[in-house]
Design an enzyme around this catalytic site. Structure first.
Site, short mmCIF file in Angstrom:
data_model
loop_
_atom_site.label_atom_id
_atom_site.label_comp_id
_atom_site.label_asym_id
_atom_site.label_seq_id
_atom_site.Cartn_x
_atom_site.Cartn_y
_atom_site.Cartn_z
N ASP A 50 63.18 -82.90 -15.25
CA ASP A 50 64.02 -82.31 -14.18
C ASP A 50 65.28 -83.15 -13.99
O ASP A 50 66.39 -82.62 -13.92
CB ASP A 50 63.27 -82.30 -12.83
CG ASP A 50 62.08 -81.36 -12.84
OD1 ASP A 50 62.16 -80.31 -13.50
OD2 ASP A 50 61.07 -81.68 -12.18
N GLN B 32 47.10 -66.85 -40.59
CA GLN B 32 48.54 -66.73 -40.26
C GLN B 32 48.91 -67.43 -38.95
O GLN B 32 49.96 -68.06 -38.86
CB GLN B 32 48.92 -65.24 -40.14
CG GLN B 32 49.09 -64.58 -41.48
CD GLN B 32 49.59 -63.15 -41.33
OE1 GLN B 32 49.57 -62.58 -40.25
NE2 GLN B 32 50.01 -62.56 -42.44
N THR C 168 62.44 -87.99 -15.25
CA THR C 168 61.64 -86.81 -15.62
C THR C 168 62.56 -85.79 -16.30
O THR C 168 63.79 -85.91 -16.24
CB THR C 168 61.05 -86.15 -14.35
OG1 THR C 168 62.13 -85.67 -13.55
CG2 THR C 168 60.21 -87.12 -13.54
N ARG D 149 65.78 -95.18 -22.75
CA ARG D 149 65.64 -93.74 -23.04
C ARG D 149 66.02 -93.44 -24.49
O ARG D 149 65.44 -92.56 -25.12
CB ARG D 149 66.55 -92.95 -22.09
CG ARG D 149 66.04 -92.96 -20.68
CD ARG D 149 67.10 -92.54 -19.68
NE ARG D 149 66.54 -92.52 -18.34
CZ ARG D 149 67.28 -92.40 -17.23
NH1 ARG D 149 68.59 -92.30 -17.31
NH2 ARG D 149 66.68 -92.36 -16.05
N GLY E 222 61.23 -92.83 -6.69
CA GLY E 222 61.12 -92.90 -8.15
C GLY E 222 62.35 -92.29 -8.78
O GLY E 222 63.24 -93.00 -9.26
N GLU F 245 61.22 -93.08 -16.98
CA GLU F 245 62.60 -93.14 -17.51
C GLU F 245 63.34 -91.83 -17.25
O GLU F 245 64.11 -91.36 -18.10
CB GLU F 245 62.58 -93.42 -19.01
CG GLU F 245 61.81 -94.64 -19.40
CD GLU F 245 62.62 -95.90 -19.24
OE1 GLU F 245 63.82 -95.80 -19.00
OE2 GLU F 245 62.00 -96.97 -19.32
N PHE G 208 71.48 -82.49 -7.50
CA PHE G 208 70.36 -83.40 -7.22
C PHE G 208 69.86 -83.25 -5.79
O PHE G 208 68.67 -83.15 -5.54
CB PHE G 208 70.79 -84.86 -7.46
CG PHE G 208 70.74 -85.25 -8.91
CD1 PHE G 208 69.54 -85.68 -9.47
CD2 PHE G 208 71.86 -85.18 -9.71
CE1 PHE G 208 69.48 -86.05 -10.81
CE2 PHE G 208 71.81 -85.54 -11.05
CZ PHE G 208 70.62 -85.97 -11.60
N TRP H 107 54.11 -98.77 -10.27
CA TRP H 107 54.11 -98.18 -11.61
C TRP H 107 54.86 -99.06 -12.60
O TRP H 107 55.64 -98.55 -13.41
CB TRP H 107 54.73 -96.76 -11.60
CG TRP H 107 53.98 -95.78 -10.78
CD1 TRP H 107 54.35 -95.25 -9.59
CD2 TRP H 107 52.70 -95.23 -11.09
NE1 TRP H 107 53.39 -94.39 -9.14
CE2 TRP H 107 52.38 -94.36 -10.04
CE3 TRP H 107 51.80 -95.38 -12.15
CZ2 TRP H 107 51.17 -93.65 -10.01
CZ3 TRP H 107 50.61 -94.66 -12.13
CH2 TRP H 107 50.31 -93.82 -11.06
#
Ligand code: FAD
Length: 394
Positions: free
Chosen positions: A377, A289, A375, A253, A142, A373, A393, A167
């Protein structure tokens, strides 16, 4: 249900042209009249409101930035962003349908396709007579699409495609799938090419994925390819390597950075209305408040996100936008939208978990939007690499 007011604390409205405001108001009316009345039922059933598809075509929101010669609206990127914002004010699933069709199917056909591919598909997709999907993610890959296993091997004037994608938004409803596959002998991602796989091609199977707790009013599917023979002319001539799919993701994105704000704006307004009406400890919740602190923080984050999206749109229209800036806007705006949705849900107390009040639906949807599109991270790693010059990465 009361109509949502959309917050505009810094008068961004004044920065929009009349055309941009008209587009925004038209899509806002569409969402109020067509999406909000049906979305709760579809979400509960886990179905996409297919009855809205021709209306989205008529509205001119599909491939809205592409040229009129292909039946598209030729709008600028601010108008396109506002379309996403207003659709997602209704539901992330509706915006996802339009984003996939526009940014992940029509954009690559326009940017990477042959003249024949453009003529055949763009007018059909713009009018919603045809639906498309984008197959990049696989069961084992992914965040790291370079690892994809799906492969196309040339045989005469055809490519023989084998593999699976998972997906995939709109998968089960699609007439055409943009599918990315490796074409080299080894595992080199530089050999990745894009193919237009058409519904009904022998060996191409689609199965809808069920049991989602998020983005329930959206079609999500697995695509399977067993010796699918794809004609040579269905390959994109102008996309090679990961740059092809990543170029599409930048477009999508950008739209998500605006879309997530729509969900956040709806949640903020629902929480504001609820807090004004709900009496706790003898006075409106809004008079306490802690509630005011929550609302002030929500509006601040929405306002910062709106300014970011608007300026990103200006950069995009001027041809100066880069994908790191898009990563930042997608990461920030989806992140703050999810925070706003969670606090709004809290303000609504037990009613916050009822689908009747919309907030829980937005909150659960935004978990998918945060994941797909790229994550958070992945976007922070891309920005980190840009800042430091070091890839973290792998
Ligand atoms: P993984 O890549 O397995 O990641 C798991 C976790 O590890 C995540 O938290 C991630 O952030 C983290 N992680 C990954 N790499 C690193 C790293 N280097 N360092 C630290 N942490 C890391 N895909 C399509 O191609 N087309 C579609 O239309 C589409 N629609 C979707 C619709 C929905 C509702 C959803 C949920 C997903 C959709 N996707 C689609 C797939 C989506 O893009 C992927 O789910 C996403 O890219 C993440 O991949 P993954 O789920 O395999 O997670």
């Amino acid at each position: 249900m009361a109509k949502f007011e959309s917050p505009d604390f810094y008068n961004l409205d004044e920065m929009l042209s009349e055309d941009e405001r008209n587009v925004r108001d038209t899509v806002r009316d569409f969402t109020d009249s067509n999406v909000l009345p049906v979305i709760e039922e579809h979400y509960e059933k886990g179905t996409f409101p297919t009855e809205l598809i021709p209306k989205l075509g008529e509205l001119g929101v599909l491939g809205a930035t592409l040229p009129e010669e292909y039946g598209c609206a030729g709008m600028n990127n601010i108008a396109y962003g506002l379309i996403n914002q207003e659709l997602e004010r209704g539901d992330s699933g509706i915006r996802s349908f339009a984003s996939v069709q526009s940014a992940l199917v029509m954009y690559p056909i326009y940017a990477y396709g042959s003249d024949e591919q453009k003529k055949k598909w763009l007018p059909e997709l713009a009018s919603a007579r045809a639906i498309g999907c984008f197959g990049l993610t696989e069961p084992d890959f992914g965040s790291n699409p370079a690892g994809m296993i799906t492969r196309a091997v040339k045989d005469g004037k055809e490519w023989v495609l084998n593999g699976a994608k998972m997906w995939i938004t709109n998968g089960n409803m699609s007439d055409v799938a943009v599918v990315w596959a490796k074409t080299g002998k080894g595992d080199d991602p530089k050999s990745i090419r894009g193919f237009l796989v058409e519904k009904g091609m022998p060996g191409y199977d689609v199965r809808e994925q069920h049991h989602k707790g998020s983005l329930r009013a959206s079609n999500t599917s697995e695509l399977f390819f067993t010796d699918v023979r794809v004609p040579e002319e269905n390959m994109f001539p102008k996309a090679e390597g990961l740059k092809g799919p990543l170029g599409c993701l930048t477009q999508a994105r950008y739209g998500i950075a605006w879309g997530a704000l729509g969900a956040a704006m709806a949640c903020f307004d629902l929480a504001r209305q609820y807090a004004a009406e709900r009496i706790v400890f003898g006075k409106p919740l809004a008079a306490h408040q802690t509630t005011q602190h929550k609302l002030a923080k929500m509006l601040t984050e929405i306002t910062k996100g709106q300014l970011m999206a608007w300026h990103l749109g200006k950069l995009k229209d001027a041809g100066k936008m880069n994908h790191f800036q898009v990563s930042m806007a997608k990461m920030n705006n989806v992140g703050i939208a999810l925070d706003v949705a969670r606090v709004a849900r809290e303000i609504l107390g037990a009613n916050g978990i009822s689908l009747e009040y919309h907030v829980i639906r937005h909150m659960c949807n935004l978990e998918s939007v945060k994941t797909y599109e790229g994550t958070n991270d992945v976007h922070s790693l891309a920005i980190g690499q840009h800042i430091t010059g070091i890839s973290a990465f792998a």
